[in-house]
Design an enzyme around this catalytic site. Structure first.
Site, PDB file in Angstrom:
ATOM      1  N   HIS A  13       1.457  -0.704  -0.132  1.00  0.00           N
ATOM      2  CA  HIS A  13      -0.103  -0.388  -0.442  1.00  0.00           C
ATOM      3  C   HIS A  13       0.717   1.239  -0.185  1.00  0.00           C
ATOM      4  CE1 HIS A  13      -3.767   2.028   1.759  1.00  0.00           C
ATOM      5  NE2 HIS A  13      -2.998   3.134   0.957  1.00  0.00           N
ATOM      6  N   HIS A  15       1.738   5.415  -1.700  1.00  0.00           N
ATOM      7  CA  HIS A  15       1.234   6.644  -2.536  1.00  0.00           C
ATOM      8  C   HIS A  15       2.566   7.326  -2.925  1.00  0.00           C
ATOM      9  CE1 HIS A  15      -3.040   6.998  -1.042  1.00  0.00           C
ATOM     10  NE2 HIS A  15      -2.017   5.785   0.127  1.00  0.00           N
ATOM     11  N   LYS A  99      -9.290  -0.312  -5.853  1.00  0.00           N
ATOM     12  CA  LYS A  99      -9.497   0.218  -4.487  1.00  0.00           C
ATOM     13  C   LYS A  99     -10.553   0.759  -4.681  1.00  0.00           C
ATOM     14  CE  LYS A  99      -7.476   1.502  -0.704  1.00  0.00           C
ATOM     15  NZ  LYS A  99      -6.680   2.880  -0.830  1.00  0.00           N
ATOM     16  N   HIS A 136     -10.125   0.631   1.261  1.00  0.00           N
ATOM     17  CA  HIS A 136      -9.622   1.803   2.634  1.00  0.00           C
ATOM     18  C   HIS A 136     -11.662   1.291   4.116  1.00  0.00           C
ATOM     19  CE1 HIS A 136      -8.984   6.089   4.523  1.00  0.00           C
ATOM     20  NE2 HIS A 136     -10.631   5.861   4.664  1.00  0.00           N
ATOM     21  N   HIS A 174      -4.876  -0.721   5.550  1.00  0.00           N
ATOM     22  CA  HIS A 174      -4.328  -0.113   6.522  1.00  0.00           C
ATOM     23  C   HIS A 174      -5.277  -0.381   8.307  1.00  0.00           C
ATOM     24  CE1 HIS A 174      -7.395   2.459   4.814  1.00  0.00           C
ATOM     25  NE2 HIS A 174      -6.431   3.095   4.224  1.00  0.00           N
ATOM     26  N   ASP A 247       1.371   2.603   3.885  1.00  0.00           N
ATOM     27  CA  ASP A 247       0.237   3.348   3.381  1.00  0.00           C
ATOM     28  C   ASP A 247       1.208   5.057   3.319  1.00  0.00           C
ATOM     29  OD1 ASP A 247      -2.447   4.981   3.269  1.00  0.00           O
ATOM     30  OD2 ASP A 247      -2.665   5.442   4.488  1.00  0.00           O
TER      31      ASP A 247
END
Length: 348
Positions: A13, A15, A99, A136, A174, A247
């Site tokens: 995970h 970004h 996602k 999420h 997460h 994350d």
């Protein structure tokens, strides 16, 4: 133990953003990680296979020379997502996961899903072809306390979805609560969960005690100490359903240090050092490889990496730079708030 060699980890995970930020942060992942599930919440989001292919090209163009790194691309689920496009992307080995962002749940989630029933056709197709859904896991109802949103999501969205489409492979990303840990453990098949570095190390006091500290603000927000301890037990247990997803979410300082600061913590820089610290504290260094390098590939049906890294325990604490510099501006790195003695000494 003063030295630990494990298979090179993956980040399930991550970004990376785009443009100058991508170029600034990518090397901090590609130095220590072989693969990463790359989040699609750009502006505009990556909603189609062709966009994922183009984004992957930009990532590879930004990769430093000599770094061996594979970005695993995802699609951003919307109520207009085309099941045929999703399947084509998966068949072409371009799309590794889809996602689900509940609309308004986190950074750049405005285009997410308002009504889960409207995406059942896509989810049913994904179940049929074996394509995982990354979620999420928070509701966005303003009547629900922000610290309760994960537990309510499990009860009102995730469990009904699991009953309706039990063959859908789901990653609860997460996870932040003991309720989340317990739910994942209650599922015997087609269920995994990522745990972040920062949720293993901080509780909500980090954000609020001694003043508001925006560089510890993330979504899902850090919870009470009892939840952090439940996460640590799960991560260090060896349970194959739990694996690393940092994350890591970079924002330039001016966007974090504002009257409406962005959610996200940049942890790619020192994640492995912090993880070694956590696993050492829990007397579980022998299980670090499973959490960081083995459980994730097993869930996604991929082989473990052949390369290895070595972590070394130093006598003196490691001094990490407080910021990295990008062409967009400075990004503050995660401060674990305790002395860290582990450092990656060899990657091969």
């Amino acid at each position: 133990m003063t030295q630990l060699t494990i298979r090179k980890p993956d980040d399930w995970h991550l970004h990376l953003r785009d443009g100058a930020m991508l170029k600034g942060v990518l090397p901090h992942t590609s130095t220590h990680f072989a693969r990463a599930i790359v989040m699609p919440n750009l502006v505009p989001p990556i909603v189609a296979a062709a966009q994922a292919e183009a984004y992957r090209g930009r990532i590879m163009a930004a990769l430093p020379e000599g770094h061996n790194f594979v970005p695993l691309m995802t699609l951003y689920l919307t109520e207009e997502t085309d099941p045929d496009d999703v399947e084509a992307g998966f068949r072409d080995r371009l799309v590794t996961a889809v996602k689900l962002y509940p609309a308004g749940a986190t950074t750049n989630s405005q285009s997410g899903v308002h009504d889960i029933a409207k995406v059942y056709p896509v989810l049913e197709r994904m179940a049929a072809i074996g394509l995982p859904l990354c979620v999420h896991g928070e509701v966005t109802d303003p009547a629900i306390d922000i610290f309760d949103r994960e537990a309510v999501f499990i009860e009102t969205v995730l469990e009904p979805l699991r009953r309706r489409i039990p063959e859908l492979r789901v990653v609860m990303e997460h996870v932040t609560t003991r309720e989340g840990v317990a739910y994942v453990r209650s599922q015997e098949r087609n269920m995994g969960a990522t745990i972040t570095t920062h949720h293993l190390m901080i509780n909500r006091n980090a954000i609020l005690v001694g003043g508001i500290r925006p560089h510890y603000y993330c979504l899902p927000v850090a919870k009470r100490e009892e939840h952090r301890l439940a996460l640590r037990e799960a991560a260090t247990s060896g349970d194959r359903r739990f694996f690393l997803g940092t994350d890591s979410a970079p924002h330039v300082d001016q966007l974090k240090e504002s009257d409406c600061g962005c959610a996200g913590i940049f942890t790619a820089f020192n994640t492995l050092s912090c993880l070694a610290h956590v696993f050492e504290q829990e007397r579980a260094l022998d299980r670090l490889e499973a959490f960081a390098s083995l459980n994730g590939p097993a869930f996604y049906g991929l082989p473990p990496n052949e390369e290895h890294i070595t972590l070394e325990r130093l006598i003196e604490p490691v001094i990490f730079p407080k910021k990295i510099r990008t062409a967009d501006g400075p990004v503050t790195t995660f401060d674990p708030m305790v002395p860290i003695h582990w450092i990656v000494s060899v990657a091969s």
